[in-house]
Motif scaffolding. Sequence first.
Motif, PDB file in Angstrom:
ATOM      1  N   ILE A   1       3.479   3.013   2.955  1.00 11.03           N
ATOM      2  CA  ILE A   1       4.872   2.722   3.289  1.00 11.03           C
ATOM      3  C   ILE A   1       5.824   3.240   2.210  1.00 11.03           C
ATOM      4  O   ILE A   1       6.978   2.844   2.150  1.00 11.03           O
ATOM      5  CB  ILE A   1       5.113   1.218   3.529  1.00 11.03           C
ATOM      6  CG1 ILE A   1       4.787   0.399   2.284  1.00 11.03           C
ATOM      7  CG2 ILE A   1       4.309   0.732   4.717  1.00 11.03           C
ATOM      8  CD1 ILE A   1       5.301  -1.027   2.372  1.00 11.03           C
ATOM      9  N   LEU A   2       5.329   4.117   1.376  1.00 14.63           N
ATOM     10  CA  LEU A   2       6.223   4.744   0.391  1.00 14.63           C
ATOM     11  C   LEU A   2       7.294   5.564   1.110  1.00 14.63           C
ATOM     12  O   LEU A   2       7.040   6.145   2.167  1.00 14.63           O
ATOM     13  CB  LEU A   2       5.437   5.668  -0.538  1.00 14.63           C
ATOM     14  CG  LEU A   2       4.610   5.037  -1.649  1.00 14.63           C
ATOM     15  CD1 LEU A   2       3.853   6.127  -2.402  1.00 14.63           C
ATOM     16  CD2 LEU A   2       5.489   4.261  -2.605  1.00 14.63           C
TER      17      LEU A   2
ATOM     18  N   SER B   1       0.705  18.952   5.512  1.00 11.74           N
ATOM     19  CA  SER B   1       1.616  19.706   6.362  1.00 11.74           C
ATOM     20  C   SER B   1       2.998  19.057   6.372  1.00 11.74           C
ATOM     21  O   SER B   1       4.029  19.741   6.268  1.00 11.74           O
ATOM     22  CB  SER B   1       1.047  19.779   7.781  1.00 11.74           C
ATOM     23  OG  SER B   1       1.928  20.451   8.633  1.00 11.74           O
TER      24      SER B   1
ATOM     25  N   PRO C   1      -5.142  12.511   8.810  1.00 10.64           N
ATOM     26  CA  PRO C   1      -5.965  13.514   8.127  1.00 10.64           C
ATOM     27  C   PRO C   1      -5.201  14.140   6.964  1.00 10.64           C
ATOM     28  O   PRO C   1      -3.973  14.273   7.019  1.00 10.64           O
ATOM     29  CB  PRO C   1      -6.233  14.555   9.215  1.00 10.64           C
ATOM     30  CG  PRO C   1      -6.007  13.841  10.500  1.00 10.64           C
ATOM     31  CD  PRO C   1      -4.950  12.810  10.232  1.00 10.64           C
ATOM     32  N   PRO C   2      -5.914  14.534   5.926  1.00 18.29           N
ATOM     33  CA  PRO C   2      -5.237  15.099   4.748  1.00 18.29           C
ATOM     34  C   PRO C   2      -4.417  16.342   5.079  1.00 18.29           C
ATOM     35  O   PRO C   2      -3.361  16.572   4.477  1.00 18.29           O
ATOM     36  CB  PRO C   2      -6.376  15.444   3.793  1.00 18.29           C
ATOM     37  CG  PRO C   2      -7.629  14.991   4.423  1.00 18.29           C
ATOM     38  CD  PRO C   2      -7.344  14.367   5.724  1.00 18.29           C
ATOM     39  N   ALA C   3      -4.877  17.123   6.042  1.00 24.86           N
ATOM     40  CA  ALA C   3      -4.108  18.316   6.406  1.00 24.86           C
ATOM     41  C   ALA C   3      -2.768  17.931   7.023  1.00 24.86           C
ATOM     42  O   ALA C   3      -1.745  18.592   6.783  1.00 24.86           O
ATOM     43  CB  ALA C   3      -4.904  19.171   7.389  1.00 24.86           C
ATOM     44  N   THR C   4      -2.752  16.863   7.798  1.00 26.89           N
ATOM     45  CA  THR C   4      -1.501  16.399   8.409  1.00 26.89           C
ATOM     46  C   THR C   4      -0.534  15.917   7.334  1.00 26.89           C
ATOM     47  O   THR C   4       0.665  16.224   7.364  1.00 26.89           O
ATOM     48  CB  THR C   4      -1.785  15.246   9.395  1.00 26.89           C
ATOM     49  OG1 THR C   4      -2.757  15.694  10.338  1.00 26.89           O
ATOM     50  CG2 THR C   4      -0.534  14.825  10.116  1.00 26.89           C
TER      51      THR C   4
ATOM     52  N   PRO D   1       0.839  -1.199   0.000  1.00 26.08           N
ATOM     53  CA  PRO D   1       0.000   0.000   0.000  1.00 26.08           C
ATOM     54  C   PRO D   1       0.877   1.254   0.000  1.00 26.08           C
ATOM     55  O   PRO D   1       2.051   1.202   0.372  1.00 26.08           O
ATOM     56  CB  PRO D   1      -0.770  -0.116   1.320  1.00 26.08           C
ATOM     57  CG  PRO D   1       0.131  -0.909   2.201  1.00 26.08           C
ATOM     58  CD  PRO D   1       0.903  -1.837   1.313  1.00 26.08           C
ATOM     59  N   PRO D   2       0.329   2.369  -0.382  1.00 20.83           N
ATOM     60  CA  PRO D   2       1.131   3.594  -0.507  1.00 20.83           C
ATOM     61  C   PRO D   2       1.604   4.171   0.826  1.00 20.83           C
ATOM     62  O   PRO D   2       2.494   4.995   0.846  1.00 20.83           O
ATOM     63  CB  PRO D   2       0.187   4.591  -1.189  1.00 20.83           C
ATOM     64  CG  PRO D   2      -0.940   3.799  -1.701  1.00 20.83           C
ATOM     65  CD  PRO D   2      -1.027   2.555  -0.885  1.00 20.83           C
TER      66      PRO D   2
ATOM     67  N   SER E   1      -3.926   6.754   7.027  1.00 21.36           N
ATOM     68  CA  SER E   1      -5.119   7.111   7.792  1.00 21.36           C
ATOM     69  C   SER E   1      -5.024   8.499   8.419  1.00 21.36           C
ATOM     70  O   SER E   1      -5.986   8.953   9.035  1.00 21.36           O
ATOM     71  CB  SER E   1      -5.351   6.072   8.883  1.00 21.36           C
ATOM     72  OG  SER E   1      -4.217   5.993   9.719  1.00 21.36           O
TER      73      SER E   1
ATOM     74  N   ALA F   1      -8.747  15.470  -1.221  1.00 23.99           N
ATOM     75  CA  ALA F   1      -8.748  14.745   0.048  1.00 23.99           C
ATOM     76  C   ALA F   1      -8.796  13.235  -0.188  1.00 23.99           C
ATOM     77  O   ALA F   1      -8.116  12.462   0.491  1.00 23.99           O
ATOM     78  CB  ALA F   1      -9.938  15.182   0.881  1.00 23.99           C
ATOM     79  N   ARG F   2      -9.585  12.836  -1.181  1.00 21.61           N
ATOM     80  CA  ARG F   2      -9.691  11.417  -1.492  1.00 21.61           C
ATOM     81  C   ARG F   2      -8.357  10.872  -2.009  1.00 21.61           C
ATOM     82  O   ARG F   2      -7.940   9.773  -1.667  1.00 21.61           O
ATOM     83  CB  ARG F   2     -10.790  11.220  -2.536  1.00 21.61           C
ATOM     84  CG  ARG F   2     -11.591   9.972  -2.337  1.00 21.61           C
ATOM     85  CD  ARG F   2     -12.844   9.913  -3.146  1.00 21.61           C
ATOM     86  NE  ARG F   2     -12.742  10.396  -4.490  1.00 21.61           N
ATOM     87  CZ  ARG F   2     -13.412  11.439  -4.966  1.00 21.61           C
ATOM     88  NH1 ARG F   2     -14.227  12.109  -4.184  1.00 21.61           N
ATOM     89  NH2 ARG F   2     -13.275  11.812  -6.220  1.00 21.61           N
ATOM     90  N   ARG F   3      -7.705  11.666  -2.824  1.00 21.56           N
ATOM     91  CA  ARG F   3      -6.403  11.232  -3.350  1.00 21.56           C
ATOM     92  C   ARG F   3      -5.367  11.144  -2.232  1.00 21.56           C
ATOM     93  O   ARG F   3      -4.532  10.245  -2.216  1.00 21.56           O
ATOM     94  CB  ARG F   3      -5.934  12.202  -4.436  1.00 21.56           C
ATOM     95  CG  ARG F   3      -6.708  12.050  -5.725  1.00 21.56           C
ATOM     96  CD  ARG F   3      -6.419  13.135  -6.725  1.00 21.56           C
ATOM     97  NE  ARG F   3      -7.041  12.813  -8.011  1.00 21.56           N
ATOM     98  CZ  ARG F   3      -7.202  13.688  -8.995  1.00 21.56           C
ATOM     99  NH1 ARG F   3      -6.797  14.950  -8.851  1.00 21.56           N
ATOM    100  NH2 ARG F   3      -7.775  13.317 -10.114  1.00 21.56           N
TER     101      ARG F   3
ATOM    102  N   ALA G   1      -5.952  10.440   0.790  1.00 21.29           N
ATOM    103  CA  ALA G   1      -6.313   9.379   1.729  1.00 21.29           C
ATOM    104  C   ALA G   1      -5.598   8.066   1.445  1.00 21.29           C
ATOM    105  O   ALA G   1      -5.461   7.240   2.347  1.00 21.29           O
ATOM    106  CB  ALA G   1      -7.822   9.156   1.697  1.00 21.29           C
ATOM    107  N   VAL G   2      -5.146   7.867   0.218  1.00 23.26           N
ATOM    108  CA  VAL G   2      -4.445   6.617  -0.070  1.00 23.26           C
ATOM    109  C   VAL G   2      -3.093   6.563   0.635  1.00 23.26           C
ATOM    110  O   VAL G   2      -2.502   5.490   0.771  1.00 23.26           O
ATOM    111  CB  VAL G   2      -4.234   6.391  -1.596  1.00 23.26           C
ATOM    112  CG1 VAL G   2      -5.551   6.434  -2.334  1.00 23.26           C
ATOM    113  CG2 VAL G   2      -3.255   7.371  -2.171  1.00 23.26           C
TER     114      VAL G   2
END
Lengths: 118, 298
Positions: free
Chosen positions: A39-40, A82, A76-79, A36-37, A74, A66-68, A70-71
């Motif tokens: 661990i990139l 940031s 939050p997208p802002a985190t 999964p992404p 888990s 935000a959906r993109r 999310a991959v």
Amino acid sequence: MSSLNIIKILIALALGITLGLAYGWIIEPVEYTDVPPNILREDYRVDYTLMVAEAYQKDFDTDTAARRLAVLGSEPPATLTSAALEYANRNSFNEVEIQALQDLLSAMQTYNPQGSAP
Amino acid sequence: MISRLARNTNLHILFALLIGLGAGLWYSWRISPVTYVDANPALLRADFKDQYRIVIAAAYAANPDLARARERLNLLGDADPVAELSAQAQRMLAAGDSFEQVRPLANLATDLTQGFASNPIAPTPFPTFNTPAAQATSAASETPAPVIEATETNLPQPTTSFEQTPLTPLIIETVTPRPTFTPTAGPGAPFALVGQETVCDPSEPAGLMRFKLLDSRRNEKAGIEIVVTWDQGEDRFFTGLKPELGHGYADFVMQADTTYNIRVVTGGSFVPNIVAPGCTDPNGVAYTGGLLLTFQQP
């Protein structure tokens, strides 16, 4: 059986365990595919976030951004954004890229998936 | 007696060694295998790779930096990135995704094939926000942010170095005067029907209408939307979704005795009253033939 022989057996056992671990962890470790992404490596994660930010510059679609994001995990997208912005600042990304990430961060900080962004 | 005991001891030692080896392998492979961090995009699961391509194409649509898009695609380790883009576009259409979602993939595939950006880089206005300027601060100080479920499908080979490429291309000014200037049509110039051939080949599907869309340099163009309408319906499709037949190729199966109108969405070219031609095989048997329509930008 003498105690010397018992010691030899224990040493052999320990040597076997050591060899097994070395082989399993170093020589022939488990190979992962289909990962999964989340661990990139950090630079790939940041580049992915930058791509999302670049796309956002065109469509201003916070839901899609935000959906993109999310991959990537888990968080939050802002985190996630940031963290990418911090990396970009540390690694001298150019102004356009940093601006794109800042704009995405602003959008993600005010993003509300249940309704429209304020 | 003594030698037998010694032999037994050696056997015990060998046995202990093997047990230890087995236990070590079991622990290192099953109980506590190597945990991967810092993975490469090429290791991603196929659906995440798809997502990665979508984002690459979306970023390219915003900033048409072809070299950068190509480098990003190379991270995925695909043998043929263009073919993968085209195949993904087909899969998405088959899955019911909209043309708008597929278009960036088709456009990127086209540009990679032709080697230059169809749409030149245009400055994009930054959005204006009413909120204060964003700071890269800890998430703990932010408004509780939502956790989003990933619904898009997509994405990123081991240990290749990844280099950032400049977002904006280097512009090298030259002062060499050009003796003449020949205006050429831009990438959005309308397509015109330049060829309409009847294809009588019994081995082909009856009524097969094939499209070939070319730019002004006669390069095939992918990602061009075509709309076919008839009295009972409409069908929409893109060129380039069968890359093995050409990036500017698309096809549609006509019914006999039905009149079709063709519209190439890009540029607004319209061709009315297309019907499947009648053909006759060497034995004198009539069958429905096909058409090859060639469109080209001026």
